[in-house]
Design a protein around this motif. Structure first.
Motif, PDB file in Angstrom:
ATOM      1  N   THR A 109     -18.327 -39.231  16.669  1.00  0.00           N
ATOM      2  CA  THR A 109     -18.624 -38.888  18.053  1.00  0.00           C
ATOM      3  C   THR A 109     -19.929 -39.528  18.513  1.00  0.00           C
ATOM      4  O   THR A 109     -20.926 -39.498  17.792  1.00  0.00           O
ATOM      5  CB  THR A 109     -18.781 -37.345  18.180  1.00  0.00           C
ATOM      6  OG1 THR A 109     -17.652 -36.723  17.581  1.00  0.00           O
ATOM      7  CG2 THR A 109     -18.912 -36.917  19.623  1.00  0.00           C
ATOM      8  N   GLU A 110     -19.908 -40.078  19.743  1.00  0.00           N
ATOM      9  CA  GLU A 110     -21.150 -40.588  20.325  1.00  0.00           C
ATOM     10  C   GLU A 110     -21.876 -39.371  20.904  1.00  0.00           C
ATOM     11  O   GLU A 110     -21.409 -38.733  21.842  1.00  0.00           O
ATOM     12  CB  GLU A 110     -20.856 -41.625  21.412  1.00  0.00           C
ATOM     13  CG  GLU A 110     -21.992 -42.628  21.588  1.00  0.00           C
ATOM     14  CD  GLU A 110     -23.186 -42.057  22.338  1.00  0.00           C
ATOM     15  OE1 GLU A 110     -24.282 -41.967  21.739  1.00  0.00           O
ATOM     16  OE2 GLU A 110     -23.031 -41.706  23.518  1.00  0.00           O
ATOM     17  N   ARG A 112     -24.757 -38.724  22.458  1.00  0.00           N
ATOM     18  CA  ARG A 112     -25.380 -38.613  23.786  1.00  0.00           C
ATOM     19  C   ARG A 112     -24.346 -38.252  24.843  1.00  0.00           C
ATOM     20  O   ARG A 112     -24.568 -37.374  25.678  1.00  0.00           O
ATOM     21  CB  ARG A 112     -26.091 -39.917  24.157  1.00  0.00           C
ATOM     22  CG  ARG A 112     -27.203 -40.337  23.189  1.00  0.00           C
ATOM     23  CD  ARG A 112     -27.644 -41.735  23.493  1.00  0.00           C
ATOM     24  NE  ARG A 112     -26.463 -42.567  23.751  1.00  0.00           N
ATOM     25  CZ  ARG A 112     -26.454 -43.709  24.394  1.00  0.00           C
ATOM     26  NH1 ARG A 112     -27.595 -44.201  24.857  1.00  0.00           N
ATOM     27  NH2 ARG A 112     -25.350 -44.381  24.587  1.00  0.00           N
ATOM     28  N   SER A 113     -23.179 -38.931  24.809  1.00  0.00           N
ATOM     29  CA  SER A 113     -22.179 -38.611  25.838  1.00  0.00           C
ATOM     30  C   SER A 113     -21.561 -37.240  25.575  1.00  0.00           C
ATOM     31  O   SER A 113     -21.219 -36.517  26.517  1.00  0.00           O
ATOM     32  CB  SER A 113     -21.119 -39.697  25.962  1.00  0.00           C
ATOM     33  OG  SER A 113     -20.631 -40.028  24.717  1.00  0.00           O
ATOM     34  N   PHE A 114     -21.455 -36.885  24.298  1.00  0.00           N
ATOM     35  CA  PHE A 114     -20.960 -35.539  23.974  1.00  0.00           C
ATOM     36  C   PHE A 114     -21.891 -34.472  24.580  1.00  0.00           C
ATOM     37  O   PHE A 114     -21.442 -33.521  25.222  1.00  0.00           O
ATOM     38  CB  PHE A 114     -20.865 -35.340  22.457  1.00  0.00           C
ATOM     39  CG  PHE A 114     -20.690 -33.921  22.047  1.00  0.00           C
ATOM     40  CD1 PHE A 114     -19.435 -33.331  22.045  1.00  0.00           C
ATOM     41  CD2 PHE A 114     -21.796 -33.145  21.698  1.00  0.00           C
ATOM     42  CE1 PHE A 114     -19.284 -31.995  21.707  1.00  0.00           C
ATOM     43  CE2 PHE A 114     -21.648 -31.812  21.359  1.00  0.00           C
ATOM     44  CZ  PHE A 114     -20.393 -31.234  21.364  1.00  0.00           C
ATOM     45  N   ARG A 116     -24.040 -34.833  27.058  1.00  0.00           N
ATOM     46  CA  ARG A 116     -23.984 -34.930  28.515  1.00  0.00           C
ATOM     47  C   ARG A 116     -22.795 -34.125  29.055  1.00  0.00           C
ATOM     48  O   ARG A 116     -22.924 -33.353  29.994  1.00  0.00           O
ATOM     49  CB  ARG A 116     -23.824 -36.402  28.890  1.00  0.00           C
ATOM     50  CG  ARG A 116     -24.713 -36.837  30.029  1.00  0.00           C
ATOM     51  CD  ARG A 116     -24.778 -38.345  30.139  1.00  0.00           C
ATOM     52  NE  ARG A 116     -26.024 -38.881  29.634  1.00  0.00           N
ATOM     53  CZ  ARG A 116     -26.159 -40.096  29.097  1.00  0.00           C
ATOM     54  NH1 ARG A 116     -25.101 -40.903  28.977  1.00  0.00           N
ATOM     55  NH2 ARG A 116     -27.335 -40.509  28.690  1.00  0.00           N
ATOM     56  N   LYS A 117     -21.639 -34.318  28.404  1.00  0.00           N
ATOM     57  CA  LYS A 117     -20.418 -33.618  28.846  1.00  0.00           C
ATOM     58  C   LYS A 117     -20.549 -32.112  28.676  1.00  0.00           C
ATOM     59  O   LYS A 117     -20.093 -31.330  29.509  1.00  0.00           O
ATOM     60  CB  LYS A 117     -19.204 -34.109  28.034  1.00  0.00           C
ATOM     61  CG  LYS A 117     -18.404 -35.168  28.756  1.00  0.00           C
ATOM     62  CD  LYS A 117     -17.073 -35.381  28.071  1.00  0.00           C
ATOM     63  CE  LYS A 117     -17.127 -36.584  27.143  1.00  0.00           C
ATOM     64  NZ  LYS A 117     -16.072 -36.678  26.160  1.00  0.00           N
ATOM     65  N   GLU A 120     -22.672 -30.594  31.321  1.00  0.00           N
ATOM     66  CA  GLU A 120     -21.895 -30.484  32.554  1.00  0.00           C
ATOM     67  C   GLU A 120     -21.266 -29.097  32.697  1.00  0.00           C
ATOM     68  O   GLU A 120     -21.194 -28.547  33.795  1.00  0.00           O
ATOM     69  CB  GLU A 120     -20.758 -31.521  32.566  1.00  0.00           C
ATOM     70  CG  GLU A 120     -21.144 -32.862  33.175  1.00  0.00           C
ATOM     71  CD  GLU A 120     -21.699 -32.708  34.574  1.00  0.00           C
ATOM     72  OE1 GLU A 120     -21.015 -32.087  35.403  1.00  0.00           O
ATOM     73  OE2 GLU A 120     -22.832 -33.176  34.818  1.00  0.00           O
ATOM     74  N   GLU A 135     -32.779 -35.229  29.915  1.00  0.00           N
ATOM     75  CA  GLU A 135     -32.315 -35.929  28.709  1.00  0.00           C
ATOM     76  C   GLU A 135     -33.429 -36.796  28.146  1.00  0.00           C
ATOM     77  O   GLU A 135     -34.056 -37.552  28.879  1.00  0.00           O
ATOM     78  CB  GLU A 135     -31.135 -36.837  29.057  1.00  0.00           C
ATOM     79  CG  GLU A 135     -29.905 -36.070  29.458  1.00  0.00           C
ATOM     80  CD  GLU A 135     -28.815 -36.998  29.978  1.00  0.00           C
ATOM     81  OE1 GLU A 135     -29.042 -38.231  30.045  1.00  0.00           O
ATOM     82  OE2 GLU A 135     -27.750 -36.472  30.341  1.00  0.00           O
ATOM     83  N   LYS A 141     -26.447 -46.216  21.404  1.00  0.00           N
ATOM     84  CA  LYS A 141     -25.496 -45.162  21.050  1.00  0.00           C
ATOM     85  C   LYS A 141     -25.886 -44.514  19.715  1.00  0.00           C
ATOM     86  O   LYS A 141     -26.396 -45.202  18.827  1.00  0.00           O
ATOM     87  CB  LYS A 141     -24.093 -45.740  20.939  1.00  0.00           C
ATOM     88  CG  LYS A 141     -23.579 -46.182  22.280  1.00  0.00           C
ATOM     89  CD  LYS A 141     -22.162 -46.691  22.200  1.00  0.00           C
ATOM     90  CE  LYS A 141     -21.680 -46.923  23.622  1.00  0.00           C
ATOM     91  NZ  LYS A 141     -20.415 -47.604  23.703  1.00  0.00           N
ATOM     92  N   TYR A 143     -24.181 -42.157  16.716  1.00  0.00           N
ATOM     93  CA  TYR A 143     -22.928 -41.585  16.239  1.00  0.00           C
ATOM     94  C   TYR A 143     -23.151 -40.529  15.167  1.00  0.00           C
ATOM     95  O   TYR A 143     -24.032 -40.674  14.323  1.00  0.00           O
ATOM     96  CB  TYR A 143     -22.015 -42.676  15.669  1.00  0.00           C
ATOM     97  CG  TYR A 143     -21.456 -43.573  16.746  1.00  0.00           C
ATOM     98  CD1 TYR A 143     -20.367 -43.159  17.503  1.00  0.00           C
ATOM     99  CD2 TYR A 143     -22.032 -44.810  17.013  1.00  0.00           C
ATOM    100  CE1 TYR A 143     -19.856 -43.965  18.503  1.00  0.00           C
ATOM    101  CE2 TYR A 143     -21.529 -45.621  18.011  1.00  0.00           C
ATOM    102  CZ  TYR A 143     -20.435 -45.197  18.758  1.00  0.00           C
ATOM    103  OH  TYR A 143     -19.935 -45.990  19.745  1.00  0.00           O
ATOM    104  N   GLU A 152     -19.367 -28.007  20.179  1.00  0.00           N
ATOM    105  CA  GLU A 152     -19.490 -27.652  21.588  1.00  0.00           C
ATOM    106  C   GLU A 152     -19.958 -26.198  21.695  1.00  0.00           C
ATOM    107  O   GLU A 152     -20.827 -25.868  22.498  1.00  0.00           O
ATOM    108  CB  GLU A 152     -18.136 -27.834  22.270  1.00  0.00           C
ATOM    109  CG  GLU A 152     -18.196 -27.697  23.765  1.00  0.00           C
ATOM    110  CD  GLU A 152     -16.828 -27.916  24.370  1.00  0.00           C
ATOM    111  OE1 GLU A 152     -16.446 -29.073  24.560  1.00  0.00           O
ATOM    112  OE2 GLU A 152     -16.143 -26.910  24.623  1.00  0.00           O
TER     113      GLU A 152
END
Ligand code: ADP
Length: 260
Positions: A109-110, A112-114, A116-117, A120, A135, A141, A143, A152
């Motif tokens: 899993t990346e 940073r985007s995880f 960020r999501k 949200e 942030e 990236k 991982y 989560e």
């Protein structure tokens, strides 16, 4: 003589047996009490998302509501329901964790985007308290192999605390750092902080720094216990740093795994 000795021996044994039975009974009593407290906590933990669901459902059924707004509420309802079922699943796992080995489904899993999501998902709650998430991510990236659903929940539990134990208009910083062999993720708030004497216990099941304060803010004393058990089952570590009145940081660290 021999019979007398045997009799004495028996008496000793009986005495020991009696003591063991007494100890077992008190252990059992203690376990029963723990189980009752645990069940009460579960009920509390379930109450929060249920309150959201009831609230949004009541708003969504108003006939005068414009379709776009209704669709918005229904999306939130659907998300809250999913998070509720995840929570129920994890509570079951938490309850079983003492006996069974914890099964973790890891995915590359990346991070940073995880993050960020996941942030949200709490935007509405953040906006409600006029709070923001800052942030502090590396440019490249990063991982990690993580179990998405469980991580989560880890992230949401920490953010949830950071929001609940902060005043309005404050910020939460989410920092990601990649080191040679490890990845560190730190969630820092500017909230009320945790007294030094309580700091070593905040990851214990059912531990609350201040019961009335925590309950008032919707706390159950389970959030960080779940965080710790999930992170450790995945091979990571988690710790808390805090300064009373200034804020709290929850720091997670994972050793990097070489990709097979
Ligand atoms: P709760 O559901 O009661 O918040 P947690 O297990 O999540 O339980 O946290 C345990 C205790 O640690 C809480 O009762 C709270 O007092 C304290 N705590 C956790 N996170 C924070 C934070 N970010 N700021 C201040 N106190 C916190």
């Amino acid at each position: 003589d021999f019979t007398v000795k045997l009799q004495m021996h028996r008496n000793d044994e009986l005495g020991e047996l009696g003591a063991s039975i007494q100890k077992l009974a008190s252990d059992l009593e203690h376990l029963k009490q723990e189980r009752n407290e645990f069940l009460a906590s579960i009920a509390h933990e379930l109450r929060t998302p249920l309150t959201y669901i009831k609230g949004y459902a009541d708003v969504a059924k108003r006939p005068e509501l414009p379709p776009a707004e209704r669709s918005n509420y229904l999306t939130i309802l659907s998300e809250q329901t999913s998070s509720l079922s995840r929570l129920v699943e994890d509570l079951f796992e938490l309850a079983r964790m003492d006996q069974l080995s914890f099964h973790i489904e890891k995915e590359k899993t990346e991070i940073r985007s995880f993050l960020r999501k996941t942030v949200e998902q709490v935007q509405a709650v953040l906006a409600d308290k006029k709070m923001e998430v800052v942030e502090d991510f590396p440019e490249d990236k990063v991982y990690l192999f993580i179990d998405l659903a469980r991580f989560e929940q880890v992230t949401l539990n920490i953010l949830d605390n950071a929001i609940r134990y902060s005043e309005e208009n404050s910020a939460i910083t989410v920092k990601v750092r990649e080191e040679h062999h490890s990845v560190k993720i730190a969630f820092s708030d500017e909230g009320i902080g945790i007294p030094e004497k309580d700091l070593p216990h905040v990851f214990d099941r059912l531990y609350r720094v201040d019961k009335s304060r925590s309950r008032h803010s919707g706390g159950t004393g389970l959030g960080l216990a779940i965080v710790k058990e999930i992170v450790e089952a995945a091979g990571g570590t988690v710790r808390a740093e805090s300064s009373l009145g200034k804020g709290t940081s929850i720091i997670i660290e994972f050793q990097k795994e070489s990709k097979a």
